[in-house]
Write a protein that holds these residues in place. Structure first.
Motif, short mmCIF file in Angstrom:
data_model
loop_
_atom_site.label_atom_id
_atom_site.label_comp_id
_atom_site.label_asym_id
_atom_site.label_seq_id
_atom_site.Cartn_x
_atom_site.Cartn_y
_atom_site.Cartn_z
N ALA A 8 18.20 -6.63 23.64
CA ALA A 8 19.23 -6.92 24.27
C ALA A 8 19.93 -7.04 25.39
O ALA A 8 20.73 -7.54 25.86
CB ALA A 8 20.23 -5.52 23.53
N GLN A 9 19.37 -6.53 26.55
CA GLN A 9 19.53 -6.30 27.71
C GLN A 9 18.94 -7.52 28.29
O GLN A 9 20.01 -8.63 28.78
CB GLN A 9 18.60 -5.33 28.62
N ALA A 10 17.99 -8.85 28.09
CA ALA A 10 17.38 -9.98 27.88
C ALA A 10 17.91 -10.78 27.55
O ALA A 10 18.72 -11.81 28.53
CB ALA A 10 16.09 -9.70 27.76
N GLN A 11 19.02 -11.02 26.21
CA GLN A 11 20.20 -11.09 26.09
C GLN A 11 20.65 -11.74 27.12
O GLN A 11 21.64 -12.64 26.97
CB GLN A 11 20.13 -11.25 24.21
N LEU A 12 21.82 -10.39 27.46
CA LEU A 12 22.78 -10.35 28.31
C LEU A 12 22.69 -10.94 29.75
O LEU A 12 22.91 -11.84 30.05
CB LEU A 12 23.42 -9.23 28.12
N VAL A 13 21.16 -10.92 30.23
CA VAL A 13 20.31 -11.21 31.29
C VAL A 13 20.77 -12.62 31.14
O VAL A 13 21.21 -13.34 32.58
CB VAL A 13 19.69 -10.72 31.74
N ALA A 14 19.96 -13.43 30.46
CA ALA A 14 20.15 -14.72 29.89
C ALA A 14 21.53 -15.17 29.39
O ALA A 14 21.41 -16.42 30.14
CB ALA A 14 19.15 -14.96 28.87
N GLY A 15 22.60 -14.49 29.34
CA GLY A 15 23.83 -15.18 29.32
C GLY A 15 24.38 -15.64 27.96
O GLY A 15 24.93 -15.96 27.38
N ARG A 16 23.77 -14.91 26.76
CA ARG A 16 23.71 -15.24 25.67
C ARG A 16 24.12 -13.62 25.10
O ARG A 16 23.59 -12.60 24.48
CB ARG A 16 22.42 -14.84 25.17
N PRO A 17 25.56 -13.12 25.41
CA PRO A 17 26.22 -12.22 24.47
C PRO A 17 26.08 -11.87 23.51
O PRO A 17 25.80 -10.88 22.52
CB PRO A 17 27.99 -12.05 25.01
N GLU A 18 26.71 -12.54 22.39
CA GLU A 18 26.20 -13.06 20.77
C GLU A 18 24.99 -12.96 20.37
O GLU A 18 24.66 -11.20 19.84
CB GLU A 18 26.63 -14.18 20.02
#
Length: 284
Positions: A8-18
């Motif tokens: 989840a943290q990695a997805q957020l850093v990558a700009g993918r909040p969904e």
């Protein structure tokens, strides 16, 4: 194997909040309400501009785990976005009670004060944050916005340049430098910096839109509209009214009658050309 929280943290850093929210849905009930998970959830919801949901998530995390500076920060930010400055201030002050040296809380409170017409207080808070961590990106960004709130465009430009020097390639630093150039009417520099910011963060649509807006502004067809872009349509209108009034009072009525159709055509040009140009550039 990476945990759902790590993903989840990695997805957020990558700009993918969904996708970050989807990963958090895989957590157990206990882990889902942990401060780190709730902080990621709040950040993702804020990214999606779901202010009310972010505030509710922060409150749930605080109810489950007690006072937490990061959750209080997100709560304050969400309350501010919903137009509730008193509630935002209460949350941020609560966070500063727990962590008085937290630069993110200090900066968030400074920006709240600047937005609420308290630039002097905002400046003091920004200075406190700078004393704690002078090279933090959030501190640079806040100092720029406070400088704008104080009406000091030159200081804002200077700090933006320092921000880029301290954080080369940081898209937010480049965007602030682009904004500073746009404020001065330097569309070439603004286009360059916004373009660099968009290239550094291609998933952030507002940066791409800002770069495109500067691409439109620098087009030769937009050069006649420089006064409106530099000073604003209202100020340009008021300038014309003042000039025409002075000319009439001085006895140059014929000149005013000659210039009036040209002014009307200029206004029509300002209404018609920009949207057509934007449409054409998007297609090409």
């Amino acid at each position: 194997m990476t945990s759902p929280l790590g993903r989840a943290q990695a997805q957020l850093v990558a700009g993918r909040p969904e996708q970050a929210l989807a990963e958090l849905a895989e957590l157990s009930i206990v882990d889902a309400f942990s401060p780190p998970a709730m902080a990621i959830r709040c950040a993702a919801l804020m990214w999606l501009k779901r202010w009310a949901d972010a505030a509710e998530a922060a409150r749930s995390g605080l109810a489950a785990g007690g006072p937490d500076p990061q959750l209080l920060l997100w709560l304050g930010q969400a309350e501010r976005e919903m137009g509730r400055p008193e509630a935002a201030e209460q949350a941020l002050l609560g966070g500063l009670t727990v962590a008085p040296s937290d630069v993110h809380l200090l900066c968030a409170y400074a920006e709240l004060c600047a937005a609420e017409g308290q630039p002097d207080k905002a400046l003091k808070l920004a200075e406190r944050a700078a004393a704690e961590d002078p090279h933090a990106a959030v501190v640079f960004a806040t100092r720029v916005r406070v400088a704008y709130a104080l009406g000091d465009d030159r200081e804002a430009q200077r700090i933006s340049q320092e921000f880029v020097a301290a954080h080369p390639g940081d898209p937010y630093a480049l965007a602030l430098l682009g904004s500073s150039a746009a404020q001065r009417g330097d569309v070439e520099a603004a286009y360059l910096h916004y373009g660099q910011a968009a290239a550094a963060w291609p998933t952030h649509e507002p940066l791409g839109e800002a770069a495109f807006a500067m691409r439109v502004a620098r087009h030769p067809l937009m050069r006649p509209l420089y006064p409106m872009r530099r000073f604003g349509p209202l100020q340009t209108w008021l300038a014309w009214i003042a000039v025409s009034t002075v000319l009439r009072a001085a006895g140059f009525t014929t000149l005013v009658l000659t210039l009036s159709p040209l002014w009307f055509l200029y206004c029509v040009y300002s209404w018609v050309v920009p949207p057509l140009l934007r449409r054409w550039l998007r297609r090409h």
